[in-house]
Structures are given as C-alpha cells and as structure tokens.
Design a protein around this motif. Structure first.
Motif, PDB file in Angstrom:
ATOM      1  N   GLY A 162      42.749  -8.917   2.558  1.00 17.20           N
ATOM      2  CA  GLY A 162      43.180  -8.676   3.931  1.00 17.20           C
ATOM      3  C   GLY A 162      43.991  -7.414   4.146  1.00 17.20           C
ATOM      4  N   LEU A 163      44.136  -6.594   3.109  1.00 18.81           N
ATOM      5  CA  LEU A 163      44.935  -5.389   3.257  1.00 18.81           C
ATOM      6  C   LEU A 163      44.076  -4.229   3.755  1.00 18.81           C
ATOM      7  CD1 LEU A 163      47.171  -5.409   0.045  1.00 18.81           C
ATOM      8  CD2 LEU A 163      47.573  -6.495   2.259  1.00 18.81           C
ATOM      9  N   ASP A 164      44.711  -3.316   4.503  1.00 20.52           N
ATOM     10  CA  ASP A 164      43.999  -2.122   4.928  1.00 20.52           C
ATOM     11  C   ASP A 164      43.895  -1.166   3.738  1.00 20.52           C
ATOM     12  OD1 ASP A 164      46.367  -0.454   4.740  1.00 20.52           O
ATOM     13  OD2 ASP A 164      47.026  -1.306   6.641  1.00 20.52           O
ATOM     14  N   PRO A 165      43.061  -0.113   3.849  1.00 15.04           N
ATOM     15  CA  PRO A 165      42.842   0.772   2.697  1.00 15.04           C
ATOM     16  C   PRO A 165      44.122   1.372   2.116  1.00 15.04           C
ATOM     17  CG  PRO A 165      41.178   1.167   4.363  1.00 15.04           C
ATOM     18  CD  PRO A 165      42.160   0.201   4.965  1.00 15.04           C
ATOM     19  N   ARG A 166      45.058   1.772   2.962  1.00 17.43           N
ATOM     20  CA  ARG A 166      46.293   2.358   2.459  1.00 17.43           C
ATOM     21  C   ARG A 166      47.107   1.323   1.672  1.00 17.43           C
ATOM     22  NH1 ARG A 166      49.441   6.771   3.534  1.00 17.43           N
ATOM     23  NH2 ARG A 166      51.657   6.530   3.080  1.00 17.43           N
ATOM     24  N   ALA A 167      47.184   0.101   2.207  1.00 20.26           N
ATOM     25  CA  ALA A 167      47.943  -0.952   1.531  1.00 20.26           C
ATOM     26  C   ALA A 167      47.298  -1.326   0.203  1.00 20.26           C
ATOM     27  CB  ALA A 167      48.056  -2.175   2.438  1.00 20.26           C
ATOM     28  N   ARG A 168      45.954  -1.271   0.135  1.00 18.17           N
ATOM     29  CA  ARG A 168      45.276  -1.559  -1.126  1.00 18.17           C
ATOM     30  C   ARG A 168      45.592  -0.502  -2.173  1.00 18.17           C
ATOM     31  NH1 ARG A 168      40.659  -2.873   2.071  1.00 18.17           N
ATOM     32  NH2 ARG A 168      39.589  -0.991   1.363  1.00 18.17           N
ATOM     33  N   VAL A 169      45.638   0.748  -1.748  1.00 22.75           N
ATOM     34  CA  VAL A 169      45.992   1.820  -2.680  1.00 22.75           C
ATOM     35  C   VAL A 169      47.412   1.612  -3.204  1.00 22.75           C
ATOM     36  CG1 VAL A 169      46.458   4.300  -2.877  1.00 22.75           C
ATOM     37  CG2 VAL A 169      44.391   3.515  -1.713  1.00 22.75           C
ATOM     38  N   GLU A 170      48.337   1.249  -2.312  1.00 21.07           N
ATOM     39  CA  GLU A 170      49.726   1.012  -2.729  1.00 21.07           C
ATOM     40  C   GLU A 170      49.802  -0.139  -3.721  1.00 21.07           C
ATOM     41  OE1 GLU A 170      51.521   0.349   1.052  1.00 21.07           O
ATOM     42  OE2 GLU A 170      51.987   2.461   1.397  1.00 21.07           O
ATOM     43  N   MET A 171      49.049  -1.217  -3.449  1.00 16.06           N
ATOM     44  CA  MET A 171      49.047  -2.353  -4.358  1.00 16.06           C
ATOM     45  C   MET A 171      48.472  -1.958  -5.715  1.00 16.06           C
ATOM     46  SD  MET A 171      49.758  -5.569  -4.877  1.00 16.06           S
ATOM     47  CE  MET A 171      49.989  -6.342  -3.260  1.00 16.06           C
ATOM     48  N   ARG A 172      47.413  -1.173  -5.709  1.00 17.28           N
ATOM     49  CA  ARG A 172      46.794  -0.748  -6.960  1.00 17.28           C
ATOM     50  C   ARG A 172      47.761   0.082  -7.797  1.00 17.28           C
ATOM     51  NH1 ARG A 172      42.472   1.872  -5.098  1.00 17.28           N
ATOM     52  NH2 ARG A 172      43.265   3.959  -5.420  1.00 17.28           N
ATOM     53  N   GLU A 173      48.504   0.975  -7.155  1.00 20.07           N
ATOM     54  CA  GLU A 173      49.461   1.814  -7.880  1.00 20.07           C
ATOM     55  C   GLU A 173      50.586   0.974  -8.489  1.00 20.07           C
ATOM     56  OE1 GLU A 173      49.053   5.051  -8.603  1.00 20.07           O
ATOM     57  OE2 GLU A 173      47.092   4.669  -7.697  1.00 20.07           O
ATOM     58  N   ILE A 174      51.013  -0.054  -7.765  1.00 16.01           N
ATOM     59  CA  ILE A 174      52.057  -0.948  -8.305  1.00 16.01           C
ATOM     60  C   ILE A 174      51.544  -1.672  -9.544  1.00 16.01           C
ATOM     61  CG2 ILE A 174      53.429  -3.019  -7.824  1.00 16.01           C
ATOM     62  CD1 ILE A 174      53.450  -2.098  -4.858  1.00 16.01           C
ATOM     63  N   LEU A 175      50.296  -2.140  -9.474  1.00 14.48           N
ATOM     64  CA  LEU A 175      49.733  -2.865 -10.616  1.00 14.48           C
ATOM     65  C   LEU A 175      49.568  -1.947 -11.824  1.00 14.48           C
ATOM     66  CD1 LEU A 175      47.083  -5.073  -8.785  1.00 14.48           C
ATOM     67  CD2 LEU A 175      49.299  -5.765  -9.686  1.00 14.48           C
ATOM     68  N   LYS A 176      49.239  -0.687 -11.584  1.00 20.14           N
ATOM     69  CA  LYS A 176      49.160   0.266 -12.689  1.00 20.14           C
ATOM     70  C   LYS A 176      50.526   0.431 -13.348  1.00 20.14           C
ATOM     71  CE  LYS A 176      45.269   3.084 -11.043  1.00 20.14           C
ATOM     72  NZ  LYS A 176      44.868   4.414 -10.524  1.00 20.14           N
ATOM     73  N   GLU A 177      51.569   0.469 -12.542  1.00 17.88           N
ATOM     74  CA  GLU A 177      52.929   0.592 -13.073  1.00 17.88           C
ATOM     75  C   GLU A 177      53.293  -0.644 -13.903  1.00 17.88           C
ATOM     76  OE1 GLU A 177      56.651   2.163 -13.890  1.00 17.88           O
ATOM     77  OE2 GLU A 177      54.886   3.131 -13.026  1.00 17.88           O
ATOM     78  N   LEU A 178      52.911  -1.822 -13.418  1.00 19.93           N
ATOM     79  CA  LEU A 178      53.184  -3.053 -14.163  1.00 19.93           C
ATOM     80  C   LEU A 178      52.440  -3.069 -15.496  1.00 19.93           C
ATOM     81  CD1 LEU A 178      53.050  -5.620 -11.228  1.00 19.93           C
ATOM     82  CD2 LEU A 178      55.081  -4.936 -12.508  1.00 19.93           C
TER      83      LEU A 178
END
Length: 308
Positions: A162-178
């Motif tokens: 349900g996230l928009d494209p920008r929010a998905r990118v932000e989530m992906r970057e957080i997961l990469k950091e984790l």
C-alpha cells in the motif's frame, strides 16, 4: 537462525501450509514470494509464536517457537501485514510504551528511541500523533517498534504493502541498512523486483507448498533449460526467420518491430555459439543476439504456472 521442519497448518480439510521446510542462515535476507492465500502470513504467524502448527516444528535461534515461545519473542521483531496503532499516542510515546513492554529501563528507552526514529527517518515526527501520520510513516514507525528490543530476527509481512513509490524506496533503503547491521530478515512482498534487489535468497510458495528456494540466480538457472533469444537484423528478416527455423533447437519464433526477432532456444551454450557462427557464415545481417534474463516476476510466474 530460522528453521522449519515439516511445518503444516490445517483448518479442517483445508491445508494452509503443507510440509514446509526452510533453513535460513544468520544474517540472511530471505524473501518469501507468493500470491494472496499462498501461506506466507500463516508461516509468519507461526514463526512469531502467534499460531501453533497442526504438526511440524519451527525454530528461531535453536528455540522451538511452540514450546519456548517466551524465549523466542526476545529474539524476534514481528511486523504484520495489518497492524493497529494507538492513535492517542505520539510517535515517541508509542515507542516508549513498547520499549517498557519489553522491559527496557527509562534510561535504555531514552537512548534507543531517538536512534530508531533516526533510522526510520521519523525524527521530525517524534511529537506527532500516530493517527495523523501517513501510511508510509506508520509503516516505518511499526518497523521501529519491531526493533525496539534489538532483535536478531525480523519477520516482516508485506512491509511495503500500500505504499507509494517514494515510500517503498525509503522502506527498501531502511531494510538495506538493517542488513548491514547483521539482522536476519524474512520478508514477504508482492513487489517482486524489489525483493530480488534486497534478498540473498528467495522462496516461492504456492497453495501452502514451497515450490522453489535458493538464490535468485540459482532458481533462474534451474528454470532456464529453455532460453529466450532476442536478435536484431539490419535487413532480410524473412530469410533470417527461415534460416533459424531450420535449427531443431529453435522454437516459437516471432517477428517483432524494427528488425527484431525473438525465439525460444533449447540448445546448450556451445550449440548457441555454433548457431551464431553459422548465421554469420550464411551472411545473416546480425546487429545483436542475446538471451533475455528472467527476472523474479518471470521466475514466479513460471514456477507457479499450472499449479492448482
């Protein structure tokens, strides 16, 4: 770090999860791919100690999720696909509440909460009420909540849903950091190309059955018994088609636009090289000749094709 042995969940005559066997090493990001109702959420709820299997066993860090659920919960952070928030809380209060629930002291909470808000890019929203946050911000806040007790394992059920494209990118970057922090992450998503970017391994589940598991490249190699070749010629399209149709390993040849021809190829790499050499010797005006790599969506569609 995560292991399931013959994990099965039945609801009467309906089998939601059928003899699932997984083995996920520490520090691995594992993507769970499957359509709605395939068994992803059932698996995650069992791993999160929220549901008991009909039979079979699951382990987190060597602990039985059914028999040692209290200990398991210290090792896991669980983010469900649908989750509730306490609307009367501000973002910082929300994390403070969950930190206290996990037994963190006031000093520990004061240390870790600002770090988590910074990790999920919500430092500027620490005093905002949860119900006023956007869906993407709520998703990131829920992820921060899952991390409040510094778990070794993260179980993330559709975190980008349900996230928009920008929010998905932000989530992906957080997961990469984790991932760089050494967390073991099992994540489900319908956004298949993003899973292929983030994950070390994937598992494809359909109707409760694990259809394939391994690295994306391994699964692609297993499925590429038949390649798809795209080539472009500068002229003589009809002669080119006749030439390649004569090869017994060429099937389903199609003429596309601008001199582009596509076909399936069942031969080996060596025979493919010989085919190119013969085409050059036959004066076929080749401009390009290359196999099409299958992406994660192609892999998923091929694995689940015809499954009832």
């Amino acid at each position: 770090m995560i292991e399931t042995v013959n994990l099965t969940k039945k609801y009467g005559s309906f089998t939601a999860l059928d003899d699932l066997n997984l083995s996920i090493a520490e520090g691995t990001v594992y993507g769970f791919v499957g359509q709605n109702g395939a068994g992803k959420s059932t698996t995650f709820q069992i791993l999160a100690t929220l549901m008991s299997p009909t039979y079979g066993t699951a382990y987190i860090n060597g602990l039985d999720v059914t028999k040692e659920s209290a200990k398991v919960r210290r090792f896991i952070g669980y983010m469900p696909d649908f989750f509730g928030v306490y609307d009367q809380f501000k973002a910082e209060e929300y994390l403070n509440f969950y930190g206290a629930s996990y037994g963190l002291t006031a000093y520990e909470r004061a240390e870790v909460i600002p770090q988590l808000l910074e990790l999920v890019n919500l430092s500027h929203k620490r005093d905002s009420y949860v119900d006023l946050l956007s869906r993407g911000m709520k998703q990131r806040l829920c992820l921060a909540r899952s991390l409040i007790h510094d778990p070794k394992v993260l179980i993330l059920d559709e975190p980008a849903s349900g996230l928009d494209p920008r929010a998905r990118v932000e989530m992906r970057e957080i997961l990469k950091e984790l991932k760089t922090m050494g967390k073991t992450i099992i994540i489900s998503s319908h956004i298949l190309p993003e899973l292929s970017e983030m994950c070390d391994e994937i598992g494809v589940i359909d109707n409760g059955k694990l259809m394939a598991t391994g690295s994306v490249s391994q699964i692609q190699m297993e499925l590429q018994q038949q390649k798809v070749i795209t080539m472009t010629v500068s002229s003589d399209v009809e002669r080119t088609v006749r030439f390649f149709e004569d090869d017994p390993d060429v099937i389903n040849i199609h003429v596309l636009e601008n001199g582009t021809i596509q076909f399936g190829y069942r031969g080996s790499d060596d025979s493919q090289q010989m085919l190119i050499k013969k085409a050059v010797l036959a004066d076929i005006p080749l401009l390009s000749f290359k196999p099409i790599e299958k992406n994660l969506e192609d892999v998923f569609m091929e694995i689940t094709k015809g499954v009832e």
